[in-house]
Enzyme design. Structure first.
Site, PDB file in Angstrom:
ATOM      1  N   HIS A   1       2.843  -3.448  -6.719  1.00 13.42           N
ATOM      2  CA  HIS A   1       2.703  -3.589  -5.051  1.00 13.42           C
ATOM      3  C   HIS A   1       1.132  -3.166  -4.585  1.00 13.42           C
ATOM      4  O   HIS A   1       0.836  -1.813  -5.226  1.00 13.42           O
ATOM      5  CB  HIS A   1       3.673  -2.457  -4.728  1.00 13.42           C
ATOM      6  CG  HIS A   1       4.002  -2.645  -2.983  1.00 13.42           C
ATOM      7  ND1 HIS A   1       3.068  -2.219  -2.198  1.00 13.42           N
ATOM      8  CD2 HIS A   1       4.999  -3.177  -2.407  1.00 13.42           C
ATOM      9  CE1 HIS A   1       3.400  -2.820  -0.982  1.00 13.42           C
ATOM     10  NE2 HIS A   1       4.555  -3.220  -0.879  1.00 13.42           N
TER      11      HIS A   1
ATOM     12  N   GLY B   1      -7.763   8.173  -2.978  1.00 15.42           N
ATOM     13  CA  GLY B   1      -7.849   7.065  -2.188  1.00 15.42           C
ATOM     14  C   GLY B   1      -7.787   7.159  -0.688  1.00 15.42           C
ATOM     15  O   GLY B   1      -8.243   8.214   0.118  1.00 15.42           O
TER      16      GLY B   1
END
Length: 314
Positions: A106, A204
């Site tokens: 994903h 991130g």
């Protein structure tokens, strides 16, 4: 005889604005990491996890939380027990997960990849947006993680899929159909809405927003011919000229299937049954078998019911 907890739970449901939050974290295989995140969620009994969906192939988990929100317009104050609960869970996720060692089927651009707020019961979209912006500040300014806002939380209502395209979210970077490590610039080409322009590779980016209710529905296609299933997914989507208010993504799921993951942005306009029929129709033309799809979350009514029970039980 009704207990004081039950009385309080009923009062919250009757008098308060209720908010649902969907917290997506890039991990599902590391049991100890998930246990740490779930322990961190138990700091306030009035903000609770009502559902959990984890997928090993995607290496992704979604926690659905429900709580109330109080918005005092005159004082300019928005309060919800969910805010501190989310911050606690996010901190636990960052402590337990390193995006550089993460891989899965994903797409993702962060350890805490996506946080979406939806109004329930008496709440409004503005209530959800106010809470989203507060949480964005906690993560962006407090934890120094770049945050991009979307829809009602964004000043111009920018769509989630538009932001993701700009960030390269949909492009696999490993073995053709997988996402692994950090594959984006450390200095972002576009300034985030909240937080630094510099990205810590281990954490991130986080995308946070508020929108009306969205149904998430996955349809398994029994094929490993990913390009063909991607073509079907595009034909079904609004972007590809298919069903309005439907967004799709085709992802490898295990050794023998590819899933079409769908966001139904307006389920009252296009629901799961119509989507399922359309996928089956197009797949049949390609000679592909389609299994019955499934919702990845519970209904709004069930969320409210579970929330009432959990608050009552403490």
């Amino acid at each position: 005889m009704e207990s004081s907890r039950e009385t309080k739970a009923k009062k919250i449901m009757k008098d308060s604005k209720i908010i649902c939050c969907k917290l997506y974290i890039s991990e599902s295989r590391n049991t100890s990491a998930l246990e740490a995140i779930e322990r961190a969620s138990r700091i306030d009994p009035e903000a609770v996890i009502v559902n959990k969906f984890q997928d090993r192939a995607y290496n992704r988990v979604r926690y659905t939380l429900v709580s109330y929100v109080v918005h005092d317009v005159s004082a300019g104050i928005t309060y919800s027990p969910m805010r501190q609960t989310l911050l606690s869970m996010v901190e636990a996720a960052f402590a337990a997960i390193n995006l550089e060692t993460h891989s899965g089927a994903h797409p993702r651009i962060g350890v805490v990849d996506h946080i979406g707020f939806h109004p329930l019961a008496h709440a409004t979209l503005e209530d959800a947006a106010q809470l989203a912006k507060l949480v964005a500040s906690d993560i962006g300014n407090g934890l120094q993680v770049p945050v991009f806002l979307y829809e009602a939380a964004h000043p111009n209502g920018k769509a989630l899929d538009e932001i993701r395209r700009e960030l390269g979210y949909y492009r696999p970077n490993h073995m053709g159909n997988q996402w692994a490590g950090w594959d984006f610039p450390e200095i972002l080409p576009e300034r985030p809405d909240v937080g630094p322009a510099y990205v810590t590779r281990a954490r991130g980016i986080t995308v946070i927003g508020a929108s009306p209710w969205v149904d998430t529905y996955n349809v398994p296609v029994m094929s490993t011919d990913v390009p063909t299933v991607r073509r079907i997914a595009r034909m079904v989507s609004a972007r590809g000229g298919g069903l309005p208010t439907v967004q799709t993504l085709a992802l490898v799921h295990g050794d023998d299937s590819t899933e079409i993951t769908c966001m139904l942005l307006d389920p009252s306009t296009v629901g799961a049954d119509r989507l399922q029929s359309q996928v089956e129709l197009i797949a049949a033309e390609e000679g592909l078998e389609v299994e019955k799809g499934y919702f990845t979350d519970i209904s709004q009514d069930m969320m409210l019911e579970r929330y009432t029970k959990l608050v009552s039980s403490g």
